[in-house]
Scaffold this motif. Structure first.
Motif, PDB file in Angstrom:
ATOM      1  N   ALA A  80       0.826  -1.207   0.000  1.00 47.44           N
ATOM      2  CA  ALA A  80       0.000   0.000   0.000  1.00 47.44           C
ATOM      3  C   ALA A  80       0.860   1.257   0.000  1.00 47.44           C
ATOM      4  O   ALA A  80       0.544   2.246  -0.690  1.00 47.44           O
ATOM      5  N   ARG A  87       1.418  -3.178  -8.881  1.00 45.48           N
ATOM      6  CA  ARG A  87       0.668  -4.007  -7.927  1.00 45.48           C
ATOM      7  C   ARG A  87       0.884  -5.498  -8.221  1.00 45.48           C
ATOM      8  O   ARG A  87       1.122  -6.300  -7.315  1.00 45.48           O
ATOM      9  N   ARG A 124      -5.561  -8.181   3.434  1.00 46.85           N
ATOM     10  CA  ARG A 124      -5.320  -7.499   2.153  1.00 46.85           C
ATOM     11  C   ARG A 124      -6.539  -6.679   1.734  1.00 46.85           C
ATOM     12  O   ARG A 124      -6.429  -5.543   1.260  1.00 46.85           O
ATOM     13  N   GLU A 163      -6.763  -2.623   1.203  1.00 46.10           N
ATOM     14  CA  GLU A 163      -7.226  -2.060  -0.066  1.00 46.10           C
ATOM     15  C   GLU A 163      -8.390  -1.100   0.133  1.00 46.10           C
ATOM     16  O   GLU A 163      -8.452  -0.031  -0.479  1.00 46.10           O
ATOM     17  N   GLU A 189      -8.465   2.830  -0.807  1.00 45.77           N
ATOM     18  CA  GLU A 189      -9.524   3.407  -1.638  1.00 45.77           C
ATOM     19  C   GLU A 189     -10.248   4.530  -0.914  1.00 45.77           C
ATOM     20  O   GLU A 189     -10.609   5.549  -1.529  1.00 45.77           O
TER      21      GLU A 189
END
Length: 537
Positions: free
Chosen positions: A361, A446, A512, A516, A520
Motif C-alpha cells: 500500500a 501491484r 489485504r 485495499e 480506496e
C-alpha cells in the motif's frame, strides 16, 4: 254577315206566312222581292268588300314584306351582336389571363429583386452599408409595405437595381465616401472610406496615422473595426484614402490574403474571447500539466531504479535462511519491490501478510499520487467549458430582444461561447492519456509486488509453521484432542499444518482486503478535496 241575316229574316217570314196561310202567293212574292233586293245589296256590299280587300291587300303585303325584312335584319343584327359578345367574352378571358400572367411575372420579378437586394447586402463590405444602407432598406421594405401599389414597389426595386449596377462601375475605379468606424481602442471615429476592389480602407478626419487602416467586420456591431498595418503601408493607406493616391498592398488573391493577415489571431486572443471561465480552465490545465510532468519524471526515475539482480539476491538470501542479509539488501535497494519485501521481512514476526500488504500500500501510494488530480481535471474541465458556453449563449441570445437587424452579433457570440467548451474538452482529452497510463503503471506495480510477495511467503512460511501450529493447537481444542488420540503423529501434524495454512490464507486475504479498502477510502477523500479546490477558485 248581312246575307246570313237576310236569309234568316226570309226564313222567319216564310215560317210566319206558312203559319198564317192567307195570301200566300202575295207574301211569297213580297218576300222574294225583298230577298232579291237584300241579296243584291249584299252582293254589292260583298263586291265592295272584295274591292276594298283587293285595294288593301297590296299595302298590307308590302308592309308585311317590310316587316319581314326588318325582322330578318334584326335577326342578323342579333347574331352579329351575339358573335361580338362571344368574341368580347373570349377577349376578356384572354385579357384576364394575360393580366394574371403579367401579375405573376411582376411578382416573380419582385421576388427576384427582393432576393437580389438581400443577397447584395450580404456581399457588401460592412463599411458600404453606411453608403448603400438606405437604398437597401427601401428595396427590402417594398415587399413588406402593404400601402404601396405594385407600380411603386416595382419602381423602388428597379431604382435599387440601378444603384447596384452603378456600384459596379464605382468599385472598378474605386470610390470614397464618408462614414464612421471603431478603432482598436473601441472609440468611434468619423472619417472617410475608400473601397478598392474587395478591400475597404479608412482614415479618420483627424489625420492621425494610427486611425487609418483596413476596415473589417466585427461581431455584434454594424460599424467596421479598423486594423492598422505597420510602417510604410500604414502611411500609404492614409494618403490613399485622403488624396486618392498612395501605396496599396498588392493582393493577387482578391483580398483573401490581406484579410487573413489582419484577422490572424493567436492563442492569447482566443483566450480573451472565451470569457472569464477561461481562467479556471487555465488553472486546471496548468495543474494537469504540472502533474503529468511530475508523474513522467517519477516513472522515469522508477524505471532507472529497477534492479532485477537485487530481487534475485534477496530471494537467494531468504532461501538460504540468511534473513539479515535479505533485510540489508532491502534497505539498501531503491527498487520498490525489494523495499517492500525487506519491510515485510523485518516485521514477519508480527504478521508477514499484513506487513506485505502495508508495504504494498505504501509503495502503490507513490504511484497513485497525481491520479486523483488528473481524474478531477478530466471531469471538471468539460463541465467548466460547458458552463462558459451556456453563459456566453445567454449573453448572445439576450440580443434577440434588442438589435434584430444584426444576426452576426448573435452567431458571433455563440462562436465565442463555444471556445470555452473547446478548451475544456481539449484539456480533458489531453489529460486522459496520462491518466490511463498512470493507472496501467500502477496495476503493473501491484501485480509485480503481489508476485514477489507470494514468492516470499512460500519461502518464509515453512520456517514459521511451528509457532503458528502451536498457537493453532492452543486455540483449537478439537484438533488437539484428535492429535492425542491419533495413532500416527506425522499424519496428525500434516492435518494441523493444512488447517493452519488455510486459516493463514484466509487471514491474509481479509487483511489485504482491509488495506485495499483503506487505500480506496483515502483516495476518495483526496478526490473530494481536489474537486472542491477548483470550484473555490
Amino acid at each position: 254577315m248581312k246575307i246570313l241575316s237576310s236569309a234568316i229574316s226570309i226564313l222567319c217570314l216564310a215560317i210566319t206566312c206558312h203559319a198564317q196561310q192567307p195570301d200566300a202567293g202575295q207574301t211569297m212574292s213580297t218576300l222574294s222581292t225583298s230577298a232579291e233586293r237584300e241579296l243584291a245589296a249584299s252582293i254589292e256590299e260583298l263586291n265592295k268588300l272584295r274591292d276594298q280587300i283587293a285595294n288593301e291587300k297590296l299595302p298590307l303585303a308590302q308592309e308585311l314584306t317590310a316587316l319581314e325584312e326588318t325582322l330578318s335584319q334584326l335577326r342578323r343584327d342579333h347574331e352579329r351582336i351575339t358573335r361580338l359578345v362571344d368574341a368580347g367574352n373570349l377577349e376578356i378571358t384572354k385579357i384576364k389571363t394575360d393580366t394574371q400572367i403579367g401579375r405573376d411575372q411582376l411578382t416573380y420579378i419582385g421576388n427576384l429583386l427582393d432576393e437580389y437586394a438581400r443577397n447584395f447586402e450580404s456581399k457588401l463590405n460592412i463599411s458600404e452599408l453606411q453608403y448603400y444602407g438606405q437604398a437597401i432598406e427601401s428595396a427590402k421594405q417594398a415587399t413588406e409595405n402593404t400601402t404601396l401599389t405594385m407600380e411603386e414597389k416595382f419602381n423602388r426595386q428597379v431604382d435599387f437595381a440601378k444603384v447596384s449596377i452603378n456600384r459596379l462601375f464605382d468599385v472598378i475605379g474605386g470610390m470614397r465616401f464618408a462614414g464612421v468606424a471603431v478603432d482598436m481602442e473601441g472609440a468611434v471615429a468619423e472619417g472617410q472610406f475608400a473601397i478598392v476592389g474587395p478591400v475597404a480602407l479608412f482614415r479618420a478626419n483627424s489625420g492621425a496615422e494610427a486611425a487609418a487602416g483596413i476596415a473589417i467586420p466585427q461581431s455584434g456591431s454594424t460599424k467596421p473595426l479598423i486594423r492598422p498595418l505597420e510602417g510604410v503601408m500604414q502611411a500609404g493607406i492614409a494618403s490613399l484614402v485622403a488624396n486618392g493616391e498612395g501605396l496599396l498592398p498588392l493582393d493577387p488573391s482578391r483580398g483573401g490574403a490581406l484579410k487573413a493577415l489582419v484577422q490572424k489571431t493567436n492563442l492569447i486572443h482566443i483566450f480573451k474571447k472565451g470569457g472569464p471561465i477561461m481562467w479556471p480552465l487555465l488553472f486546471a490545465s496548468v495543474l494537469a500539466l504540472g502533474t503529468v510532468l511530475e508523474r513522467i519524471l517519477f516513472l522515469m526515475r522508477e524505471k532507472w531504479r529497477r534492479d532485477p539482480k537485487a530481487v534475485d539476491a534477496f530471494f537467494a538470501a531468504v532461501s538460504k535462511g540468511d534473513t539479515g542479509a535479505a533485510i540489508g539488501i532491502g534497505k539498501k535497494s531503491k527498487f520498490y519491490v525489494v523495499r517492500a519485501l525487506g519491510y515485510a521481512l523485518v516485521h514477519k514476526e508480527q504478521s508477514l501478510p499484513s506487513a506485505l500488504l502495508y508495504a504494498q500500500a505504501q509503495e502503490l501510494k507513490r504511484y497513485r499520487r497525481g491520479i486523483p488530480i488528473l481524474d478531477t481535471v478530466i471531469t471538471l474541465a468539460p463541465l467548466l467549458g460547458l458552463l462558459g458556453t451556456v453563459t456566453g449563449m445567454m449573453g448572445s441570445f439576450s440580443l434577440i430582444g434588442g438589435e434584430l437587424s444584426a444576426p452576426g452579433a448573435i452567431t458571433g457570440g455563440i462562436a465565442e461561447a463555444l471556445i470555452a467548451t473547446a478548451f475544456g474538452l481539449g484539456i480533458a482529452i489531453t489529460a486522459l492519456v496520462p491518466f490511463n497510463l498512470l493507472n496501467t503503471r500502477m496495476e503493473e506495480a501491484r501485480m509485480e509486488i503481489d508476485s514477489a510477495a507470494t514468492q516470499l511467503e512460500l519461502l518464509v512460511h515453512p520456517k514459521s509453521d511451528a509457532p503458528v501450529a502451536s498457537r493453532a493447537r492452543e486455540t483449537t481444542s478439537l484438533p488437539a484432542a484428535s492429535s492425542e488420540r491419533s495413532a500416527d503423529p506425522a499424519s496428525d501434524l500434516d492435518a494441523q499444518r493444512k488447517l493452519q495454512e488455510e486459516l493463514a490464507r484466509r487471514r491474509r486475504a481479509l487483511q489485504r482486503r482491509i488495506v485495499e479498502l483503506q487505500v480506496e477510502l483515502d483516495d476518495v477523500d483526496m478526490e473530494n478535496l481536489m474537486a472542491r479546490e477548483p470550484v473555490k477558485e
